[in-house]
Scaffold this motif. Sequence first.
Motif, PDB file in Angstrom:
ATOM      1  N   GLU A  47       0.871  -1.174   0.000  1.00 22.98           N
ATOM      2  CA  GLU A  47       0.000   0.000   0.000  1.00 22.98           C
ATOM      3  C   GLU A  47       0.907   1.222   0.000  1.00 22.98           C
ATOM      4  OE1 GLU A  47      -3.787   1.855   2.300  1.00 22.98           O
ATOM      5  OE2 GLU A  47      -2.282   0.904   3.568  1.00 22.98           O
ATOM      6  N   GLY A  57      -1.505   7.630   4.907  1.00 22.46           N
ATOM      7  CA  GLY A  57      -2.588   8.534   5.268  1.00 22.46           C
ATOM      8  C   GLY A  57      -2.159   9.599   6.258  1.00 22.46           C
ATOM      9  N   ALA A 114      -5.021   3.864   9.109  1.00 21.54           N
ATOM     10  CA  ALA A 114      -6.392   3.392   9.294  1.00 21.54           C
ATOM     11  C   ALA A 114      -6.676   2.099   8.529  1.00 21.54           C
ATOM     12  CB  ALA A 114      -7.379   4.480   8.883  1.00 21.54           C
ATOM     13  N   SER A 115      -6.035   1.909   7.404  1.00 20.96           N
ATOM     14  CA  SER A 115      -6.290   0.713   6.593  1.00 20.96           C
ATOM     15  C   SER A 115      -5.433  -0.488   6.999  1.00 20.96           C
ATOM     16  CB  SER A 115      -6.055   1.014   5.117  1.00 20.96           C
ATOM     17  OG  SER A 115      -4.711   1.418   4.922  1.00 20.96           O
ATOM     18  N   LEU A 160      -7.243  -3.430   8.448  1.00 23.85           N
ATOM     19  CA  LEU A 160      -8.044  -4.106   7.411  1.00 23.85           C
ATOM     20  C   LEU A 160      -7.185  -5.060   6.599  1.00 23.85           C
ATOM     21  CD1 LEU A 160     -10.656  -4.452   5.755  1.00 23.85           C
ATOM     22  CD2 LEU A 160      -9.866  -2.525   4.357  1.00 23.85           C
ATOM     23  N   TRP A 161      -6.008  -4.609   6.169  1.00 19.85           N
ATOM     24  CA  TRP A 161      -5.133  -5.473   5.364  1.00 19.85           C
ATOM     25  C   TRP A 161      -4.705  -6.705   6.150  1.00 19.85           C
ATOM     26  CZ3 TRP A 161      -6.785  -3.933   1.270  1.00 19.85           C
ATOM     27  CH2 TRP A 161      -6.719  -2.628   0.810  1.00 19.85           C
ATOM     28  N   GLU A 180       4.077  -1.328   3.499  1.00 21.63           N
ATOM     29  CA  GLU A 180       3.494   0.010   3.537  1.00 21.63           C
ATOM     30  C   GLU A 180       4.576   0.983   3.105  1.00 21.63           C
ATOM     31  OE1 GLU A 180       0.654   2.608   3.741  1.00 21.63           O
ATOM     32  OE2 GLU A 180       0.145   0.731   4.749  1.00 21.63           O
TER      33      GLU A 180
END
Length: 80
Positions: free
Chosen positions: A9, A13, A22-23, A26-27, A38
């Motif tokens: 990713e 952010g 924030a993600s 989720l990942w 990241e």
Amino acid sequence: RKPNMKMLEIGLGCDMNYEPGASVALWKKLFPHAELWEAEYDATCVDLATKQGKLDGFNVLVGDQGNNETLDGWIEKSGG
């Protein structure tokens, strides 16, 4: 959900209204066996998120995605 997949990713952010990373949760949930990466330009933000434990389980790359030398370094570090 493939265990041998690698996911990158770009953008933690750091300059968004929500908190950086924030993600990330989720990942980890969607791809629990993946090699997660990241990438972020803002090293200070990455350092803070790392100290807060937000990037646990992630490999982190720092630099400008618009710079070819940076991208070459990311490819080398991540194994492609």
